[in-house]
Design a protein around this motif. Structure first.
Motif, PDB file in Angstrom:
ATOM      1  N   GLU A 237      11.520   3.204  -6.361  1.00 38.10           N
ATOM      2  CA  GLU A 237      10.989   2.010  -7.009  1.00 38.10           C
ATOM      3  C   GLU A 237       9.639   1.637  -6.411  1.00 38.10           C
ATOM      4  N   LEU A 238       8.757   1.092  -7.257  1.00 41.48           N
ATOM      5  CA  LEU A 238       7.472   0.581  -6.800  1.00 41.48           C
ATOM      6  C   LEU A 238       7.287  -0.791  -7.420  1.00 41.48           C
ATOM      7  N   PRO A 239       7.461  -1.878  -6.631  1.00 39.29           N
ATOM      8  CA  PRO A 239       7.354  -3.219  -7.203  1.00 39.29           C
ATOM      9  C   PRO A 239       5.933  -3.536  -7.611  1.00 39.29           C
TER      10      PRO A 239
ATOM     11  N   SER B 202       0.864  -1.174   0.000  1.00 38.43           N
ATOM     12  CA  SER B 202       0.000   0.000   0.000  1.00 38.43           C
ATOM     13  C   SER B 202       0.904   1.230   0.000  1.00 38.43           C
ATOM     14  N   VAL B 203       0.755   2.084  -1.010  1.00 35.50           N
ATOM     15  CA  VAL B 203       1.672   3.208  -1.170  1.00 35.50           C
ATOM     16  C   VAL B 203       0.890   4.505  -1.301  1.00 35.50           C
ATOM     17  N   SER B 204       1.593   5.588  -1.193  1.00 32.96           N
ATOM     18  CA  SER B 204       1.068   6.901  -1.520  1.00 32.96           C
ATOM     19  C   SER B 204       2.093   7.595  -2.399  1.00 32.96           C
ATOM     20  N   TYR B 205       1.708   8.698  -2.979  1.00 40.80           N
ATOM     21  CA  TYR B 205       2.653   9.390  -3.864  1.00 40.80           C
ATOM     22  C   TYR B 205       3.879   9.856  -3.092  1.00 40.80           C
ATOM     23  N   ARG B 206       3.745  10.061  -1.794  1.00 43.97           N
ATOM     24  CA  ARG B 206       4.905  10.474  -0.999  1.00 43.97           C
ATOM     25  C   ARG B 206       5.932   9.348  -0.876  1.00 43.97           C
ATOM     26  N   ASP B 207       5.465   8.095  -0.969  1.00 45.38           N
ATOM     27  CA  ASP B 207       6.403   6.970  -0.932  1.00 45.38           C
ATOM     28  C   ASP B 207       7.225   6.877  -2.215  1.00 45.38           C
TER      29      ASP B 207
END
Length: 493
Positions: free
Chosen positions: A286-288, A50-55
């Motif tokens: 990176e976003l896997p 679970s991500v956000s644009y800040r991540d």
């Protein structure tokens, strides 16, 4: 009174029936996992967090620009207004499930200039319209509550329309999520483009300065009879090419700022802009991707397509119910008296109940055509839903393919640029020492210029690929919000 009410309650209790087909989510029209092979990274097998644009966009300057855009962007304001409109339409349609009650108060005074008799009564006062005294004067007071043509939803027509309106509202909300997601991705891309153009601008400026020194040196050698005229012409070609690129990149930087300001909806503080692609690219994380392609079901455009499909499915129920009789209820309960003081007594009470039923006897096949139309619209919505998933799968797969090779390409380009720089410095030194011809120095300079520009483009491609992957997966929980305001109490299906 009680005996008359019981059949009405029985009819109303049947209103929960629905003729809409049971909704079943279609199977995914894509493979159950992402492609694998030489072009794809092993990290594609990791579970999607679970991500956000800040991540993903970790530079505080870029985060501040995004926050500013989420407040000022006009497309988001349009999306918020569309959500409010759809929510209101749903609440209007939902209100049709309950009877509309209207209240009224009235007073009438009549003086016919005669004495004694009015409306078949003499003297005194009686409820509902008699003379008062013997003067021919009549006063009437009344208070009433009425239900006008309330449809008893026996076959679920109104309920199906309400369900369709609810799902249309949810689809509009998902469209707003997609707008926010696209906006954040566009801002990140524009921010990186600005950084890239700043780097290209610096390369063009440095090349133009180096070319100016080459022109000065070559002209001196020409005046001294050491170099031919062609050497000066070639040096000037490199110089003018760099000056042309310098003008182009100056324009590009200005246009990048304009693009950012349009996305943000307000002026952008220059201190929030990066100085080069070398500075900006490493801040994109990176976003896997997830192994299971079912994660695409949370992409805003896919969610929007599914709610549109649900709405179309509910419309079939409304069209089917329209083939059956429509039962309506009109009721009026009130008080009437010739005296205001006796208006609210038991003897002044009166009521009427008038149920009715209408059935379309001949419509030249319009009713069945309406069902066929709603079924065809449902089929189109189903195809659109499946296509949105296939498009999402293709976008993610393409982004993963680019991600799997960009690292090797970037490493090779960095090595190439380093070699081109060393070669140019050696060639220029050998030319100044009279060992090599100017042509060799010129070729080395052009190779370095080209390698530097290609390296910047490759760095931009790598950083933009991460933005594309973030946007293609569409799972930013930080943007999964709706504008403030009253929300419908009915839970999502």
């Amino acid at each position: 009174m009680i005996r008359k009410t019981i059949p009405l309650i029985a009819l109303t209790s049947l209103a929960a029936c629905s003729m809409a087909p049971k909704y079943v989510r279609p199977d995914l029209p894509v493979p159950p996992s992402w492609p694998v092979g030489d072009a794809y990274l092993k990290q594609s097998e990791a579970a999607l967090p679970s991500v956000s644009y800040r991540d993903i966009f970790r530079d505080p300057r870029l985060q501040k620009i995004v926050e500013q855009a989420l407040v000022n962007n006009r497309d988001l304001r349009i999306a918020a207004a569309n959500i409010a409109t759809a929510r209101a339409q749903y609440r209007i349609q939902r209100a049709a499930l309950l009877p509309e009650v209207d209240g009224g108060l009235s007073f009438s005074h009549r003086d016919n200039g005669t004495s004694g008799v009015s409306s078949g009564s003499t003297g005194g006062s009686t409820s509902g319209g008699t003379t008062t005294g013997g003067s021919g004067v009549r006063d009437t007071y009344s208070a009433s509550l009425g239900i006008t043509a309330f449809e008893i939803d026996l076959f679920g027509r109104v309920r199906s329309l309400t369900t369709a309106a609810q799902n249309s509202y949810f689809a509009t909300e998902s469209a707003a999520r997609a707008t926010r997601l696209t906006l954040v991705g566009d801002i990140a891309s524009a921010w990186l483009n600005y950084a890239s153009d700043q780097s290209l601008l610096k390369i063009a400026r440095d090349t133009a300065d180096n070319a100016q020194r080459s022109v000065t040196l070559t002209k001196a050698r020409l005046d001294g009879g050491v170099a031919p005229r062609t050497d000066l012409d070639q040096a000037q070609i490199v110089q003018q090419t760099a000056l042309s690129d310098l003008a182009t990149q100056t324009t590009a930087v200005a246009q990048d700022i304009n693009a950012l300001q349009l996305l943000v909806g307000a002026p952008v503080d220059p201190t929030l802009l990066p100085a080069s692609i070398d500075e900006a690219a490493p801040t994109i994380a990176e976003l896997p991707a997830g192994l299971d392609s079912g994660i695409l079901l949370r992409r805003p455009d896919v969610v929007q397509a599914e709610y549109t499909l649900r709405a179309a499915n509910a419309q079939i129920g409304a069209a089917r119910a329209a083939l059956f009789p429509r039962i309506s209820l009109t009721a009026l309960a009130g008080l009437a008296s010739t005296s205001l003081s006796s208006l609210f007594t038991g003897g002044a009470f009166n009521y009427s109940v008038a149920p009715s039923a209408s059935y379309p006897i001949f419509r030249a096949g319009a009713g069945r055509a309406g069902v066929a139309q709603s079924q065809a619209q449902r089929d189109a919505a189903l195809a659109s839903y499946e296509k949105s998933i296939q498009t999402a799968f293709s976008e993610v797969a393409n982004a993963l393919a680019r991600r799997g090779t960009i690292g090797n390409q970037l490493a090779a380009q960095e090595a190439l640029t380093k070699s081109a720089g060393d070669n140019y410095r050696l060639s220029e030194a050998r030319y100044r020492g009279g060992i090599d011809t100017f042509l060799q120095s010129l070729v080395a300079q052009r190779s370095l210029y080209s390698a530097q520009r290609t390296l910047v483009t490759t760095q931009l491609t790598g950083a933009t690929n991460l933005v594309t992957l973030y946007r293609a997966l569409g799972g930013d929980a930080a943007l999964d919000v709706t504008p403030a305001g009253p929300q419908p109490v009915t839970p999502r299906p």
